[in-house]
Design a protein around this motif. Structure first.
Motif, mmCIF file in Angstrom:
data_model
loop_
_atom_site.group_PDB
_atom_site.id
_atom_site.type_symbol
_atom_site.label_atom_id
_atom_site.label_comp_id
_atom_site.label_asym_id
_atom_site.label_seq_id
_atom_site.Cartn_x
_atom_site.Cartn_y
_atom_site.Cartn_z
ATOM 1 N N ASP A 1 15.414 -30.176 -27.281
ATOM 2 C CA ASP A 1 15.546 -29.357 -26.069
ATOM 3 C C ASP A 1 15.765 -30.200 -24.816
ATOM 4 O OD1 ASP A 1 15.156 -26.960 -27.470
ATOM 5 O OD2 ASP A 1 12.981 -27.175 -27.351
ATOM 6 N N ARG A 2 16.229 -31.420 -24.958
ATOM 7 C CA ARG A 2 16.424 -32.292 -23.800
ATOM 8 C C ARG A 2 17.824 -32.063 -23.230
ATOM 9 N NH1 ARG A 2 12.958 -37.656 -25.792
ATOM 10 N NH2 ARG A 2 10.990 -36.498 -25.974
ATOM 11 N N LEU A 3 17.910 -31.015 -22.412
ATOM 12 C CA LEU A 3 19.196 -30.524 -21.913
ATOM 13 C C LEU A 3 19.952 -31.560 -21.110
ATOM 14 C CD1 LEU A 3 18.081 -26.953 -20.743
ATOM 15 C CD2 LEU A 3 19.036 -27.631 -22.955
ATOM 16 N N LEU B 1 4.502 -23.225 -17.257
ATOM 17 C CA LEU B 1 5.323 -22.473 -18.207
ATOM 18 C C LEU B 1 6.030 -23.403 -19.192
ATOM 19 C CD1 LEU B 1 6.943 -19.766 -15.868
ATOM 20 C CD2 LEU B 1 5.236 -19.392 -17.678
ATOM 21 N N PHE B 2 6.508 -24.527 -18.668
ATOM 22 C CA PHE B 2 7.191 -25.482 -19.531
ATOM 23 C C PHE B 2 6.227 -26.078 -20.562
ATOM 24 C CE2 PHE B 2 8.207 -29.988 -20.341
ATOM 25 C CZ PHE B 2 9.405 -29.827 -21.007
ATOM 26 N N LEU B 3 5.006 -26.427 -20.133
ATOM 27 C CA LEU B 3 4.019 -26.996 -21.049
ATOM 28 C C LEU B 3 3.626 -25.999 -22.130
ATOM 29 C CD1 LEU B 3 1.728 -28.949 -18.548
ATOM 30 C CD2 LEU B 3 3.450 -29.885 -20.095
ATOM 31 N N VAL B 4 3.498 -24.736 -21.760
ATOM 32 C CA VAL B 4 3.185 -23.702 -22.745
ATOM 33 C C VAL B 4 4.319 -23.599 -23.760
ATOM 34 C CG1 VAL B 4 2.861 -21.220 -23.094
ATOM 35 C CG2 VAL B 4 1.674 -22.390 -21.223
ATOM 36 N N TYR B 5 5.551 -23.626 -23.274
ATOM 37 C CA TYR B 5 6.702 -23.563 -24.162
ATOM 38 C C TYR B 5 6.714 -24.746 -25.129
ATOM 39 C CZ TYR B 5 11.495 -24.185 -25.750
ATOM 40 O OH TYR B 5 12.602 -24.403 -26.527
ATOM 41 N N SER C 1 7.525 -27.702 -29.640
ATOM 42 C CA SER C 1 7.788 -29.138 -29.730
ATOM 43 C C SER C 1 8.320 -29.487 -31.116
ATOM 44 C CB SER C 1 6.517 -29.938 -29.439
ATOM 45 O OG SER C 1 5.495 -29.598 -30.350
ATOM 46 N N SER C 2 9.202 -30.472 -31.175
ATOM 47 C CA SER C 2 9.800 -30.888 -32.444
ATOM 48 C C SER C 2 8.861 -31.826 -33.188
ATOM 49 C CB SER C 2 11.128 -31.600 -32.182
ATOM 50 O OG SER C 2 10.906 -32.813 -31.475
ATOM 51 N N TYR D 1 9.563 -34.748 -34.140
ATOM 52 C CA TYR D 1 9.720 -36.062 -33.519
ATOM 53 C C TYR D 1 8.755 -36.211 -32.341
ATOM 54 C CZ TYR D 1 11.862 -39.624 -30.509
ATOM 55 O OH TYR D 1 12.079 -40.714 -29.693
ATOM 56 N N GLU D 2 8.689 -35.199 -31.492
ATOM 57 C CA GLU D 2 7.811 -35.254 -30.330
ATOM 58 C C GLU D 2 6.344 -35.272 -30.733
ATOM 59 O OE1 GLU D 2 10.319 -32.928 -26.885
ATOM 60 O OE2 GLU D 2 9.635 -31.761 -28.609
ATOM 61 N N GLU D 3 5.991 -34.507 -31.753
ATOM 62 C CA GLU D 3 4.611 -34.512 -32.227
ATOM 63 C C GLU D 3 4.228 -35.862 -32.808
ATOM 64 O OE1 GLU D 3 4.433 -31.303 -34.976
ATOM 65 O OE2 GLU D 3 4.574 -29.733 -33.440
ATOM 66 N N THR D 4 5.151 -36.473 -33.538
ATOM 67 C CA THR D 4 4.897 -37.794 -34.109
ATOM 68 C C THR D 4 4.685 -38.829 -33.017
ATOM 69 O OG1 THR D 4 6.224 -37.260 -36.053
ATOM 70 C CG2 THR D 4 5.812 -39.594 -35.620
ATOM 71 N N LYS D 5 5.525 -38.774 -31.961
ATOM 72 C CA LYS D 5 5.388 -39.699 -30.841
ATOM 73 C C LYS D 5 4.037 -39.534 -30.149
ATOM 74 C CE LYS D 5 9.241 -42.096 -30.363
ATOM 75 N NZ LYS D 5 9.264 -43.575 -30.245
ATOM 76 N N ALA D 6 3.605 -38.291 -29.967
ATOM 77 C CA ALA D 6 2.319 -38.028 -29.313
ATOM 78 C C ALA D 6 1.160 -38.571 -30.141
ATOM 79 C CB ALA D 6 2.158 -36.530 -29.082
ATOM 80 N N LEU D 7 1.205 -38.361 -31.450
ATOM 81 C CA LEU D 7 0.144 -38.859 -32.331
ATOM 82 C C LEU D 7 0.125 -40.381 -32.368
ATOM 83 C CD1 LEU D 7 0.470 -36.340 -35.316
ATOM 84 C CD2 LEU D 7 -1.357 -36.431 -33.599
ATOM 85 N N ALA D 8 1.300 -40.996 -32.346
ATOM 86 C CA ALA D 8 1.380 -42.456 -32.343
ATOM 87 C C ALA D 8 0.769 -43.025 -31.067
ATOM 88 C CB ALA D 8 2.835 -42.895 -32.478
ATOM 89 N N PHE D 9 0.986 -42.337 -29.944
ATOM 90 C CA PHE D 9 0.411 -42.772 -28.670
ATOM 91 C C PHE D 9 -1.112 -42.716 -28.722
ATOM 92 C CE2 PHE D 9 -1.149 -41.425 -24.426
ATOM 93 C CZ PHE D 9 -0.893 -42.601 -23.742
ATOM 94 N N ILE D 10 -1.656 -41.638 -29.268
ATOM 95 C CA ILE D 10 -3.109 -41.483 -29.375
ATOM 96 C C ILE D 10 -3.697 -42.553 -30.293
ATOM 97 C CG2 ILE D 10 -4.949 -39.961 -30.201
ATOM 98 C CD1 ILE D 10 -3.146 -37.599 -29.369
ATOM 99 N N ASP D 11 -3.016 -42.828 -31.407
ATOM 100 C CA ASP D 11 -3.494 -43.838 -32.339
ATOM 101 C C ASP D 11 -3.466 -45.232 -31.710
ATOM 102 O OD1 ASP D 11 -3.999 -42.041 -34.325
ATOM 103 O OD2 ASP D 11 -2.086 -42.332 -35.368
ATOM 104 N N ALA D 12 -2.417 -45.504 -30.917
ATOM 105 C CA ALA D 12 -2.308 -46.813 -30.263
ATOM 106 C C ALA D 12 -3.476 -47.039 -29.308
ATOM 107 C CB ALA D 12 -0.981 -46.925 -29.523
#
Length: 592
Positions: free
Chosen positions: A61-63, A209-213, A218-219, A221-232
């Motif tokens: 969704d990165r327009l 509204l954007f955060l709720v969406y 979220s894809s 890929y985005e979920e994986t990136k978020a989890l990797a950040f938390i693990d780091a």
């Protein structure tokens, strides 16, 4: 971003405008010359998708990604050649920023926007310059437009439309861009206090509204990136040594950014903007913490430069915001303009110097493409180790895409694609592609028929390796008298302690192939001799790019001696761990 109140927009032309226009001309010229180098990694991936579909390719969704594809899309629609499309793609990134500059400067009277926009294309970027298509890069451009409208305080209908579009593109570009957007709003609130509370509330509602969406859409890929950040953040060993190493890393690779950061803070202190100074300093530190959570370690790379890109905005935006002021401290403002202009010039030279690193990579691709065509093949495999040279950007997951686009510049029937052995060996790729498929990336296998037939014609056929597969260990003596190395005619001149590439031709007169596989570990290397004294015995190793059947031209990486003088460069082939061939091709070299 101009801070003075005005009812009418000044469009007077001065030396600063001339400098900005010339800077954009220079950047456009560089982009048109280095068009092939600037399709590295993600750039080539999105371009190929767009060419095949004939429409903009957007993921997650990165327009804002669509904006990078406007000019090449026009090229496809009008049936222009592939080379023209590649040039349009490269120059289009500059045109995007130039278009924003024109709007900001001549509609909103923003004298700082142009300087900020050219800094965003150069400051902190060298390798990153060659992958100009990344979301945060474009999101930062839209942030400039957003800030110009906000500081100009002109809210006619078209201004509101532009403001809305800029926010939309910012929010859908990259999470880091959303953070930078918040940084801009904080600085605006510090300047105008509660005067624009209604607008802030509106922006906050849009963000919510954007955060709720994104929470629901979220894809993976985005979920994986978020989890990797938390693990780091949870497991990486951050400590005093890490902070000290970070400081050394920042000074080594981002010294211009650090100097401008100090100057920006100094300006705010001189101008008695203490709260603003504190906000900028804390924002820089906070962003550095976030970045090092998302990207642990200090390996300088194209990806690392893009991860550190938000720091450029945090430094450059407040500085250019101050430089846009037309009141007070004229000499200090002129001094900063000179410093920023000098740093921009230095970064341009650094990028041009870096272009050789990527140019060598393109030259190697062109050699392999030419060899593939001479063998009447369209799909081949090259060893990753064979094309990994210290003098060039290394092979990566987009190798097959880039060779496909580059070869298509000569016509669709001359199209080839060259993938790495590590890609074809990924999971079941060595079994999966049928003769009618092609490997776009190691994760993506598509039918060749899915390619745009106006530009590509791969035909049918299996992937053929250019390096021997599972070959036996050959005796060194087998090829000693059969291999000839030809170097350029005439004496060579090299600076002392320099690293450069030399052209050479390998000739094989034996009735068997000189293998380039990892089993035999054959490398082109050299000795340095001065008079009768051996100065360097084990020179830098350069891998054979392919099996040598008859004749093949490639380059050799050479490091010159540390002391000046007349030397003899002796080029040979070494079988690692087993000995030298003893070819001993000699070349006189003056090291100065």
């Amino acid at each position: 971003m101009q801070q003075v109140d005005r009812d009418t927009v000044s469009s007077s032309f001065d030396f600063r405008d001339i400098f900005i226009h010339l800077a954009f001309v220079l950047l456009a010229l560089m982009a048109s010359i280095m068009y092939a180098e600037r399709m590295f990694a993600d750039a080539s991936y999105y371009l190929l998708h767009m060419v095949n579909k004939g429409w903009f390719h957007v993921e997650h969704d990165r327009l804002v990604l669509a904006l990078s594809q406007v000019l090449p899309w026009i090229g496809v629609k009008f049936g222009m050649s592939m080379k023209t499309i590649l040039i349009l793609f490269s120059v289009g990134h500059v045109c995007f920023f130039y278009g924003i500059f024109v709007v900001c400067r001549y509609r909103y009277g923003d004298r700082g926007a142009g300087l900020l926009l050219i800094l965003l294309q150069t400051l902190g970027l060298e390798m990153g310059y060659f992958t100009p298509m990344f979301e945060l890069y474009y999101g930062a451009g839209m942030l400039v437009l957003f800030a110009s409208i906000l500081w100009a305080r002109r809210f006619a209908t078209w201004d509101k439309v532009l403001l809305f579009l800029s926010v939309l593109f910012i929010l859908t570009s990259h999470p880091m861009a959303v953070m930078l957007w918040g940084f801009v709003l904080v600085l605006h609130a510090l300047e105008f206090r509660s005067k624009y509370l209604r607008w802030y509330a509106l922006f906050a509602a849009g963000l919510l509204l954007f955060l709720v969406y994104k929470f629901f859409a979220s894809s993976a890929y985005e979920e994986t990136k978020a989890l990797a950040f938390i693990d780091a953040l949870r497991v990486m060993p951050y400590g005093t040594n890490y902070v000290l190493e970070l400081g050394r890393f920042m000074w080594k690779y981002y010294w211009e950014l650090m100097i401008l950061f100090v100057l920006s803070l100094s300006w705010m202190i001189i101008d008695r903007k203490y709260l603003k100074c504190a906000v900028v300093f804390l924002a820089f530190v906070a962003m550095l913490v976030i970045i090092n959570g998302a990207h642990y370690g200090f390996q300088h790379s194209r990806y690392q430069e893009q991860v550190y890109f938000p720091l450029t905005w945090i430094v450059a935006f407040p500085l250019t915001l101050s430089l846009a002021r037309e009141i007070g401290r004229k000499r200090w403002r002129q001094f900063l303009w000179i410093v920023v202009s000098v740093f921009f010039t230095l970064k341009v030279f650094a990028i041009i110097n870096e272009s050789e690193f990527f140019g060598n990579r393109i030259a190697r691709m062109e050699r392999l493409i030419s060899l593939t065509r001479s063998m009447h093949m369209h799909k081949v495999i090259v060893g990753e180790g064979n094309v990994t040279h210290a003098s060039s950007a290394g092979p990566n997951w987009s190798y097959g895409i880039e060779t496909l686009l580059l070869s298509a510049c000569d016509g669709k029937d001359r199209t080839v694609t060259i993938c790495l052995d590590s890609d074809i060996g990924f999971e079941n790729n060595n079994k999966t592609p049928t003769p009618d498929d092609y490997l776009m990336r190691k994760w993506d296998i598509y039918p060749s028929s899915s390619l745009n037939q106006r530009y590509f014609n791969l035909g049918s056929g299996k992937y053929i390796p250019l390096s021997s597969a599972n070959s036996v260990l050959i005796p060194v003596d087998t090829f000693k008298s059969a291999i000839t190395i030809v170097l350029p005619e005439g004496d060579l001149h090299m600076p002392r302690g320099a690293f450069r590439t030399l052209d050479m031709v390998l000739q094989n007169s034996a009735n068997m192939t000189l293998p380039s596989d990892s089993t035999n570990a054959l490398f082109v290397s050299y000795h340095w001799v001065k008079g009768e004294e051996m100065i360097v015995w084990d020179g830098h190793r350069t891998p054979l790019e392919v099996d040598i059947v008859d004749t093949y031209a490639q380059t050799i990486d050479v490091s010159s001696p540390e002391r000046t003088g007349h030397y003899t460069l002796v080029v040979d082939i070494v079988a690692e761990g087993r000995g030298w061939f003893g070819i001993d091709t000699k070349k006189k070299v003056w090291v100065y």
